[in-house]
Design a protein around this motif. Structure first.
Motif, short mmCIF file in Angstrom:
data_model
loop_
_atom_site.label_atom_id
_atom_site.label_comp_id
_atom_site.label_asym_id
_atom_site.label_seq_id
_atom_site.Cartn_x
_atom_site.Cartn_y
_atom_site.Cartn_z
N ILE A 1 17.26 0.99 -6.54
CA ILE A 1 16.36 1.57 -7.53
C ILE A 1 17.16 2.05 -8.74
CG2 ILE A 1 14.64 3.39 -7.91
CD1 ILE A 1 13.67 1.62 -5.76
N GLY A 2 16.69 1.71 -9.95
CA GLY A 2 17.40 2.10 -11.17
C GLY A 2 17.22 3.57 -11.51
N ASP A 3 17.47 3.87 -12.76
CA ASP A 3 17.46 5.24 -13.26
C ASP A 3 16.09 5.90 -13.09
OD1 ASP A 3 17.83 7.56 -14.60
OD2 ASP A 3 17.95 6.65 -16.60
N THR A 4 16.05 7.03 -12.35
CA THR A 4 14.76 7.67 -12.08
C THR A 4 14.60 8.99 -12.83
OG1 THR A 4 15.71 8.76 -10.14
CG2 THR A 4 14.54 6.69 -9.74
N THR A 5 15.50 9.25 -13.77
CA THR A 5 15.49 10.59 -14.39
C THR A 5 14.25 10.86 -15.25
OG1 THR A 5 16.88 9.64 -16.10
CG2 THR A 5 17.99 10.99 -14.43
N THR A 6 13.57 9.79 -15.71
CA THR A 6 12.39 10.04 -16.54
C THR A 6 11.12 10.26 -15.70
OG1 THR A 6 12.14 7.67 -16.73
CG2 THR A 6 13.16 8.80 -18.60
N LEU A 7 11.26 10.18 -14.38
CA LEU A 7 10.09 10.39 -13.52
C LEU A 7 9.64 11.85 -13.55
CD1 LEU A 7 10.96 8.42 -10.27
CD2 LEU A 7 9.05 8.00 -11.80
N ALA A 8 8.33 12.03 -13.52
CA ALA A 8 7.80 13.38 -13.44
C ALA A 8 8.22 14.02 -12.11
CB ALA A 8 6.28 13.34 -13.55
N ARG B 1 7.04 0.63 -14.53
CA ARG B 1 6.99 -0.63 -13.77
C ARG B 1 8.38 -1.13 -13.39
NH1 ARG B 1 2.87 -1.48 -17.13
NH2 ARG B 1 0.83 -1.52 -16.14
N ARG B 2 9.35 -0.80 -14.24
CA ARG B 2 10.73 -1.23 -13.99
C ARG B 2 11.20 -0.81 -12.59
NH1 ARG B 2 14.65 2.42 -14.75
NH2 ARG B 2 13.46 3.90 -15.98
N LEU B 3 10.80 0.39 -12.17
CA LEU B 3 11.24 0.87 -10.85
C LEU B 3 10.52 0.11 -9.73
CD1 LEU B 3 11.35 4.71 -11.58
CD2 LEU B 3 13.29 3.13 -11.39
N LEU B 4 9.26 -0.20 -9.97
CA LEU B 4 8.51 -0.97 -8.97
C LEU B 4 9.06 -2.39 -8.87
CD1 LEU B 4 4.91 0.26 -9.79
CD2 LEU B 4 6.33 0.87 -7.82
N GLN B 5 9.52 -2.87 -10.01
CA GLN B 5 10.13 -4.20 -10.01
C GLN B 5 11.40 -4.21 -9.16
OE1 GLN B 5 10.02 -5.61 -13.90
NE2 GLN B 5 10.12 -7.74 -13.27
N ASP B 6 12.15 -3.11 -9.23
CA ASP B 6 13.35 -3.00 -8.38
C ASP B 6 12.96 -3.11 -6.91
OD1 ASP B 6 14.92 -2.66 -10.61
OD2 ASP B 6 14.99 -0.48 -10.49
N VAL B 7 11.88 -2.41 -6.54
CA VAL B 7 11.42 -2.46 -5.15
C VAL B 7 10.98 -3.88 -4.80
CG1 VAL B 7 9.68 -1.63 -3.52
CG2 VAL B 7 10.67 -0.05 -5.19
N ILE C 1 0.86 -1.18 0.00
CA ILE C 1 0.00 0.00 0.00
C ILE C 1 0.90 1.23 0.00
CG2 ILE C 1 -1.77 1.27 1.31
CD1 ILE C 1 -2.73 -1.52 2.26
N VAL C 2 0.78 2.03 -1.03
CA VAL C 2 1.66 3.19 -1.20
C VAL C 2 0.80 4.44 -1.40
CG1 VAL C 2 3.56 1.86 -2.20
CG2 VAL C 2 1.79 2.77 -3.70
N ASN C 3 1.42 5.62 -1.33
CA ASN C 3 0.61 6.81 -1.61
C ASN C 3 0.98 7.51 -2.91
OD1 ASN C 3 2.96 7.65 -0.53
ND2 ASN C 3 2.06 8.33 1.43
N GLU C 4 1.93 6.92 -3.64
CA GLU C 4 2.29 7.45 -4.96
C GLU C 4 2.73 6.29 -5.84
OE1 GLU C 4 3.17 10.93 -5.70
OE2 GLU C 4 3.85 11.75 -3.78
N LEU C 5 2.67 6.52 -7.15
CA LEU C 5 3.24 5.55 -8.09
C LEU C 5 4.21 6.28 -9.01
CD1 LEU C 5 0.06 3.47 -9.04
CD2 LEU C 5 2.03 2.65 -7.73
N PRO C 6 5.31 5.63 -9.38
CA PRO C 6 6.28 6.31 -10.23
C PRO C 6 5.77 6.44 -11.67
CG PRO C 6 6.94 4.02 -9.87
CD PRO C 6 5.69 4.24 -9.08
N LYS C 7 5.70 7.68 -12.15
CA LYS C 7 5.15 7.90 -13.49
C LYS C 7 6.05 8.81 -14.31
CE LYS C 7 0.38 7.33 -12.24
NZ LYS C 7 -0.80 8.01 -11.78
#
Ligand code: WTA
Length: 651
Positions: free
Chosen positions: A631-638, A619-625, A605-611
C-alpha cells in the motif's frame, strides 16, 4: 506506472522501413514538409484531393470562437456519395467493398455498385419514414453489412446517426436514445455470437416501452430468424427496402453538418455524446486511412476488427476505407469461435494485406501460442496496425514476428473518440519504428507533452498529452452540453490559448518520440474499451444492498485493465446473504444496467473505503490492493488505519 516507464526506457530495438516498402509507400516524408510549410493549406489540399465537393470551399478554418471550430465551412459535400457513387462513376463499381464473413460461416461479397444500390434504397426508406436532415437515428445492430448501410443511408440524407454498441444493455440504449431524441431505431432480430443467437430487438422494446419517447419507428433487419415480438411501430427492413424507389440523388450538405453522435465514457457517471461533423472528419479519416495504412485500393484487402459501435469502427470500417474505395473484410464473430484460429483463417481466405486490431487481442493470441497462427498462410499481410491502448513492446514484437512474418511494419496509432481520426502514428514507409511507441504526430497535427503548469516537458520527460492546434476531425462538442465540452477538454491550460487536454499521460524520449502511458483520469481502458469508474460506481450504488462503492481499473495481463470494485454492503443484507451471492447479484446488476463489458472482474466486500479529510475516495490505494502491491502513501487519509482494516477483511 513507474515500472512501465523504466521498462520502456530500456527499449532500444529499431525497425527501419525496407527499401521495397519505402519505394511503393503512399505516405512519404514530403507530407511532413508540406504540412510544416503551411498547415492549413496542407489540410485544404487533402480535402480537395481526397473528397468530392458538391460546392468547393473557400475557407479552411474558422477558429475565431475557440474551442468551437469550423472547417471548410462554406463547402458542401455528401459523405455517402463520397463513399459510394463516386467510386462507381469512376469505373470501380465491380470492386468488392465488403467481404462479409458471418459468425456461422455464411459469407457475402458486396461490390461498390451493390452497396451504393442498397444505401440508395435505405435512404429512400428513411425519407419515407419522415426522417429529415438533422434528425437523429439510433443504430443498434450486429457487425453485418446493414450496419454500414444504415450509417451511410443516414449520412446520405443529412441526418445524424448514433450507433450504440450491440453489447450495451436496454438501459444504456434508452439513455442514449433519450439524450439524442432519436426519431428512429434501426436494429436486428439478433446477431450471432460465440455460436449462439444473441437477441437484440428485446432490448430495444425494453428501452422504448413504458416511457415517453421521440422514437416513431423501429426498423428491424432479419439476421437470425429468431421469434420477435412485434408492435405497431415496428417495420421489417427487407419489406421497406423492397417498397421504395431504387434511385436516390445525393444532395450536398454544408461541411459542418453533423454526421454522428457517439457516446463515450468520461469521468462522471453520464456518458458524453461526442459530436462529429462532415467535411473535416471525412478529410482526416480518409487521409490517415490512406497514408498510415499505406492503402493501395486496387490490390489491398484491408481488415479492421473493431465493431462499428466504437469510434474505430466508424472511422476505419465505415468512413475511411469506403471514402478511399478500399476492399475490406467485415466480420461478425469473435476471434475464438468456433476455433482459436478463426481470425487467421479469415486472413488466409481473403488474403488480407492490412490488419488493424487492438493490443488486447494480440496478447490473447500470444497466450494461446504461436502454433495457432502458424497453422495458416499469413503471407498476404504486409502492414499491421494497433489501436485502443498502449501496446507493450513484447506484444508489439510478437505481432511483428508471428503475424507479420518479421517484415510487415507495425504502426501503433493513438487517437480517441473525440479526435475522430488517428493523431499520432508512424508512417510505415518513412518512420523508423520503435516497439511500444506511437511516436510522431501525423502530418498536420500539433501535439505537445506538458506538465501540470502547462510547460513543455522536454525530451526524456513525462507529462500530459495535449493537442495544441485545432484539427479537421476534432469533436465539435458534446451533444446538448457546450459547458461540459469546454470544461472537460479546453480549460486545463488556461482559456487564453485553448489547448485540447486528452486525458492521457505520455513521455517524450530522447529523440522527442511519444510513448503513451495510459489515462491520467478516472477512465479505465478494458480490452481497448473506455469505461468510467464513476458510471460503474453509480450503477453499484443504485442497488438497494449497496451503501457505498469505489471502482478502480487494475492491471490485467490480457485486457490491459480490469474492473475491480470495492463495496460497502448494508448491514441487514450482510446478515441475510453470503458474500458469493452478493457478488453475483451485483455483477448481474451492472451487466443489466450498463452491459457485460462493464461487469467487474472482482468485487471486494469491505466495511470502509479510504478517503481524504474532505471525503474524496483515494482510488490509488485501492488500486494497490487490487494489484496486490504494497500500500502506498496513506498520510492524506482521514483515518490512517483504514487500509489495514480493508486488507485484513480481504485476507
Ligand atoms: C487509449 C479509441 C495508447 C487512450 C480509438 C485514449 C491508446 C483512449 C492508443 C481513447 C494507443 C487509444 N496507445 N493508448 N495507440 N489508442 N488509446 O475513445 O487512453 O475508445 O485516451 O478511442 O484509448 O479511447 P476511445
Amino acid at each position: 506506472m513507474s515500472v512501465q516507464i523504466d521498462h520502456l526506457l530500456n527499449e532500444t530495438r529499431r525497425f527501419a522501413p525496407t527499401a521495397d516498402f519505402a519505394n511503393q509507400a503512399i505516405g512519404t516524408s514530403k507530407l511532413y514538409a508540406n504540412a510544416a510549410d503551411d498547415r492549413l493549406e496542407f489540410w485544404a489540399d487533402q480535402a480537395r484531393d481526397l473528397l468530392h465537393w458538391h460546392k468547393p470551399f473557400t475557407k479552411v478554418l474558422d477558429w475565431t470562437n475557440p474551442p468551437f471550430a469550423k472547417w471548410f465551412e462554406d463547402g458542401h459535400l455528401n459523405v455517402a456519395w463520397n463513399c459510394l457513387d463516386r467510386h462507381v462513376l469512376a469505373g470501380h463499381g465491380d470492386r468488392v467493398a465488403l467481404y462479409f464473413e458471418g459468425e456461422p460461416g455464411d459469407s457475402r461479397a458486396i461490390t461498390y455498385a451493390e452497396l451504393t444500390a442498397e444505401v440508395k434504397r435505405a435512404a429512400n426508406v428513411l425519407t419515407k419514414l419522415g426522417v429529415q436532415a438533422g434528425d437523429r437515428v439510433a443504430i443498434y445492430l450486429p457487425m453485418i453489412p446493414e450496419a454500414v448501410i444504415s450509417m451511410l443511408a443516414v449520412a446520405r440524407i443529412g441526418a445524424v446517426h448514433s450507433v450504440i454498441f450491440g453489447g450495451f444493455s436496454a438501459e444504456s440504449l434508452r439513455s442514449r436514445i433519450d439524450d439524442a431524441n432519436a426519431v428512429l431505431v434501426i436494429t436486428a432480430d439478433g446477431g450471432y455470437r460465440k455460436g449462439r443467437v444473441t437477441p437484440l430487438k428485446p432490448a430495444v422494446d425494453m428501452a422504448l416501452t413504458g416511457v415517453p419517447t421521440t422514437v416513431r419507428n423501429v426498423l428491424v433487419v432479419k439476421r437470425t430468424g429468431n421469434e420477435v415480438e412485434w408492435t405497431d411501430r415496428d417495420l421489417w427492413w427487407h419489406d421497406e427496402l423492397a417498397s421504395v424507389d431504387a434511385e436516390h440523388e445525393a444532395e450536398g450538405f454544408p461541411a459542418e453538418n453533423p454526421l454522428f453522435i457517439l457516446y463515450t465514457s468520461g469521468t462522471t457517471g453520464k456518458p458524453k455524446g461526442i459530436l462529429h461533423t462532415s467535411g473535416g472528419y471525412l478529410t482526416q479519416v480518409a487521409f490517415t486511412h490512406k497514408n498510415v495504412f499505406d492503402l493501395h485500393p486496387e490490390t489491398d484487402v484491408y481488415w479492421c476488427t473493431a465493431d462499428v459501435g466504437w469510434i474505430t469502427g466508424h472511422s476505419y470500417v465505415t468512413y475511411g476505407p469506403l471514402a478511399n474505395g478500399a476492399t475490406q473484410v467485415l466480420f461478425e464473430g469473435t476471434p475464438d469461435t468456433p476455433h482459436p484460429g478463426r481470425w487467421w483463417e479469415i486472413v488466409e481466405k481473403y488474403k488480407v494485406s492490412i490488419l488493424y486490431t487492438a493490443p488486447t487481442a494480440i496478447r490473447t493470441f500470444m497466450k494461446l501460442g504461436r502454433q495457432i497462427p502458424q497453422g495458416f498462410d499469413l503471407s498476404s499481410l504486409r502492414l499491421l496496425g494497433s489501436v485502443g491502448e498502449p501496446i507493450n513492446p513484447e506484444a508489439w514484437m510478437w505481432y511483428r514476428e508471428v503475424i507479420g512474418g518479421n517484415v510487415a511494419p507495425v504502426v501503433d496509432t493513438w487517437w480517441q473518440t473525440e479526435t475522430g481520426a488517428i493523431m499520432i502514428s508512424a508512417l510505415p514507409g518513412v518512420t523508423v519504428t520503435k516497439p511500444g511507441a506511437a511516436q510522431v504526430p501525423i502530418p498536420g497535427v500539433a501535439i505537445d507533452v506538458l506538465d501540470e503548469a502547462g510547460v513543455h516537458v522536454g525530451h526524456g520527460n513525462g507529462g500530459l498529452l495535449v493537442v495544441t492546434e485545432p484539427w479537421p476531425s476534432m469533436l465539435r462538442g458534446i451533444w446538448g452540453d457546450p459547458e461540459r465540452f469546454i470544461e472537460t477538454y479546453w480549460e486545463k491550460f488556461g482559456e487564453e490559448n485553448p489547448r485540447y487536454f486528452a486525458g492521457d499521460g505520455a513521455r517524450l524520449d530522447e529523440d522527442g518520440d511519444i510513448w503513451l502511458l495510459g489515462r491520467v483520469d478516472d477512465v479505465m481502458n478494458v480490452s481497448g474499451h473506455r469505461l468510467s469508474t464513476a458510471e460503474i460506481e453509480s450503477s453499484l450504488v443504485s442497488h438497494p444492498m449497496t451503501a457505498e462503492a469505489a471502482v478502480v481499473g487494475a492491471h490485467d495481463e490480457t485486457t490491459g485493465q480490469a474492473v475491480v470494485a470495492f463495496v460497502i454492503i448494508k448491514y441487514s443484507h450482510l446478515e441475510e446473504s453470503s458474500h458469493e451471492d452478493i457478488q453475483a447479484v451485483l455483477r448481474a446488476h451492472v451487466t443489466q444496467q450498463i452491459g457485460a463489458i462493464a461487469r467487474p472482474r472482482q468485487i471486494f466486500i469491505v466495511n470502509e473505503l479510504p478517503k481524504t479529510r474532505s471525503g474524496k475516495i483515494i482510488r490509488r490505494l485501492l488500486q494497490d490492493v487490487a494489484e496486490g502491491r504494497e500500500i502506498g502513501d496513506t498520510t492524506t487519509l482521514a483515518d490512517t488505519s483504514v487500509m489495514q482494516v480493508i486488507k485484513s477483511t480481504l485476507r
